[in-house]
Design a protein around this motif. Structure first.
Motif, PDB file in Angstrom:
ATOM      1  N   UNK A 210      44.104  40.272  27.875  1.00 30.18           N
ATOM      2  CA  UNK A 210      43.055  39.830  28.799  1.00 30.18           C
ATOM      3  C   UNK A 210      43.639  39.067  29.989  1.00 30.18           C
ATOM      4  N   UNK A 211      44.683  38.288  29.730  1.00 27.78           N
ATOM      5  CA  UNK A 211      45.318  37.512  30.808  1.00 27.78           C
ATOM      6  C   UNK A 211      46.005  38.439  31.802  1.00 27.78           C
ATOM      7  N   UNK A 212      46.730  39.435  31.274  1.00 30.46           N
ATOM      8  CA  UNK A 212      47.404  40.391  32.169  1.00 30.46           C
ATOM      9  C   UNK A 212      46.385  41.151  33.015  1.00 30.46           C
ATOM     10  N   UNK A 213      45.314  41.577  32.384  1.00 24.80           N
ATOM     11  CA  UNK A 213      44.278  42.315  33.113  1.00 24.80           C
ATOM     12  C   UNK A 213      43.612  41.431  34.170  1.00 24.80           C
ATOM     13  N   UNK A 214      43.375  40.183  33.831  1.00 28.91           N
ATOM     14  CA  UNK A 214      42.752  39.263  34.791  1.00 28.91           C
ATOM     15  C   UNK A 214      43.683  38.990  35.961  1.00 28.91           C
ATOM     16  N   UNK A 215      44.978  38.820  35.688  1.00 26.24           N
ATOM     17  CA  UNK A 215      45.938  38.562  36.780  1.00 26.24           C
ATOM     18  C   UNK A 215      46.068  39.787  37.682  1.00 26.24           C
ATOM     19  N   UNK A 216      46.005  40.999  37.068  1.00 22.82           N
ATOM     20  CA  UNK A 216      46.046  42.210  37.886  1.00 22.82           C
ATOM     21  C   UNK A 216      44.827  42.279  38.802  1.00 22.82           C
ATOM     22  N   UNK A 217      43.664  41.954  38.241  1.00 24.70           N
ATOM     23  CA  UNK A 217      42.453  41.940  39.058  1.00 24.70           C
ATOM     24  C   UNK A 217      42.550  40.902  40.174  1.00 24.70           C
ATOM     25  N   UNK A 218      43.150  39.766  39.866  1.00 28.30           N
ATOM     26  CA  UNK A 218      43.312  38.715  40.885  1.00 28.30           C
ATOM     27  C   UNK A 218      44.194  39.207  42.024  1.00 28.30           C
ATOM     28  N   UNK A 219      45.338  39.864  41.678  1.00 24.00           N
ATOM     29  CA  UNK A 219      46.244  40.362  42.719  1.00 24.00           C
ATOM     30  C   UNK A 219      45.547  41.413  43.582  1.00 24.00           C
TER      31      UNK A 219
END
Length: 415
Positions: free
Chosen positions: A200-209
């Motif tokens: 979930x953290x990786x997916x959220x950081x990708x969405x943030x970028x």
């Protein structure tokens, strides 16, 4: 008886006739001998111009017309199209840099700005929500792990006690295995919680970028539209005189359309036109002079425009010092120097050149009673003189006026 009278062969009359013919032949032959066999023509002294051949300093230059222009003229072109909403100045006004000349209205551009601004706000909100969600997930994970660690610790204690009780035959195997399964389940659940949170953290950081990159592009578009909105205000780029404004209120203006120009009044230059015959001899740095109000001024070529139109090309020239009385649009008669000073045999310019092309000329004798045709060769020229390459010597005199009617004559007899 009659006596036959013999007729005389030479009578006085016949002798007189023959003598007259002989004298005429002698006279014609004498004149022909004196003239070298050429044709003669009597001319009046006051109808011809006689000039001396002399040797002296010679400088080749050509006369050119130059037009005085501002040192810099900036075209005012519409960067963004629109309809003229306001017009503040007309031509001929002195402006300061930044003064608004006119404004344009463009509803499409304004709507684009509103859309981009709204999209940027949405992206900012989404970005903040995603970051907040990521942070909340981190807190939830810590809370879950704390609870699981407590349960795992309790399950481990129960498992260790159950193991001893099972070894002492106090509890059954089934009870022992249940304690063991519960302990292992809690440990596996902890690993799954950590892995799920990592995903979930990786997916959220990708969405943030991705959201940040989209936001950057959106803000760039927004800045571009802001600049385009600023371009709806046509302003003076320099201090100067607004020479023309070619639009009126309500007129539709296309992108790139010229709406006027502004002149820099901090200096002047000269735009001169020159015959294409000299194009190979014209270069930057070539010097010229002109006379204004009785004073001579110098200037030099700074730029050559190689395009030829109607047999002419143009050059820009800079003043050595700008005359006080110079004005925009003024025409100057410039003497453009094509060579350095040399010593040369020369004759004054005259109308004879139109007939002879500089290939021959009438040379006058010392007492100015006759002028004999002679082949010559002329070289360079300026406004006053022709350079003599061969055929004449300093001190001789020549006829420099028009040769109309003299084209086939060899000698002019001056009366």
């Amino acid at each position: 008886m009659d006596k036959k009278i013999k007729k005389k062969k030479w009578t006085a009359k016949k002798i007189a006739i023959y003598a007259g013919v002989a004298l005429l032949i002698i006279f014609i032959g004498y004149n022909f001998f004196l003239s070298g066999g050429g044709t003669r023509l009597n001319v009046e002294r006051n109808k011809i111009n006689i000039a001396p051949v002399h040797e002296g300093d010679f400088q080749e230059f050509i006369p050119v017309d130059g037009n005085v222009l501002p040192i810099l003229t900036i075209r005012l072109d519409a960067i963004e199209g629109g309809v003229v909403a306001q017009k503040f100045y007309d031509g001929g006004i002195l402006l300061k840099k930044g003064d608004t000349i006119l404004t344009l209205a463009n509803n499409d551009l304004i709507q684009s700005f509103v859309r981009e601004e709204t999209q940027a706000s949405i992206l900012v909100n989404n970005l903040e929500n995603t970051k907040l969600s990521l942070q909340r997930n981190q807190f939830d994970l810590k809370r879950s792990l704390l609870e699981l660690d407590y349960q795992i610790d309790a399950a481990n204690d129960a498992f260790e006690r159950g193991k001893k009780l099972y070894e002492d035959k106090i509890i059954s195997e089934q009870e022992f295995l249940n304690l063991k399964r519960e302990y292992n389940r809690l440990k596996d659940n902890r690993e799954i919680q950590i892995e799920s949170n990592r995903f979930d953290s990786l997916n959220a950081r990708l969405q943030i970028r991705q959201t940040e990159q989209t936001l950057i592009r959106t803000r760039d578009n927004l800045d571009m539209i802001k600049r385009n909105l600023e371009n709806l205000y046509i302003k003076a780029p320099i201090d100067g005189r607004l020479s023309t404004v070619n639009v009126e209120v309500g007129e539709s203006i296309g992108t790139g359309q010229n709406i006027g120009q502004i002149d820099d009044l901090n200096g002047f230059k000269v735009r001169a036109t020159i015959d294409e015959h000299y194009i190979s001899r014209i270069y930057a740095g070539l010097r010229g002079t002109f006379t204004l109000a009785g004073d001579d001024f110098g200037l030099g070529i700074t730029k050559v425009y190689p395009e030829v139109n109607n047999g002419l090309f143009e050059v820009d020239m800079a003043f050595d010092s700008i005359p006080e009385r110079i004005r925009r649009g003024q025409t100057l008669q410039i003497r453009l120097q094509l060579s350095e000073n040399i010593t040369a045999v020369q004759i004054p310019r005259g109308s004879f050149y139109q007939t002879t092309g500089g290939n021959w000329i009438f040379v006058v004798n010392e007492d100015e009673t006759e002028a004999v045709r002679r082949d010559i060769r002329l070289g360079r020229q300026n406004q006053r003189y022709y350079e003599v390459v061969e055929g004449l010597q300093p001190g001789e005199k020549v006829v420099v006026s028009s040769y109309r009617g003299y084209e086939d004559k060899d000698i002019l007899v001056v009366k």
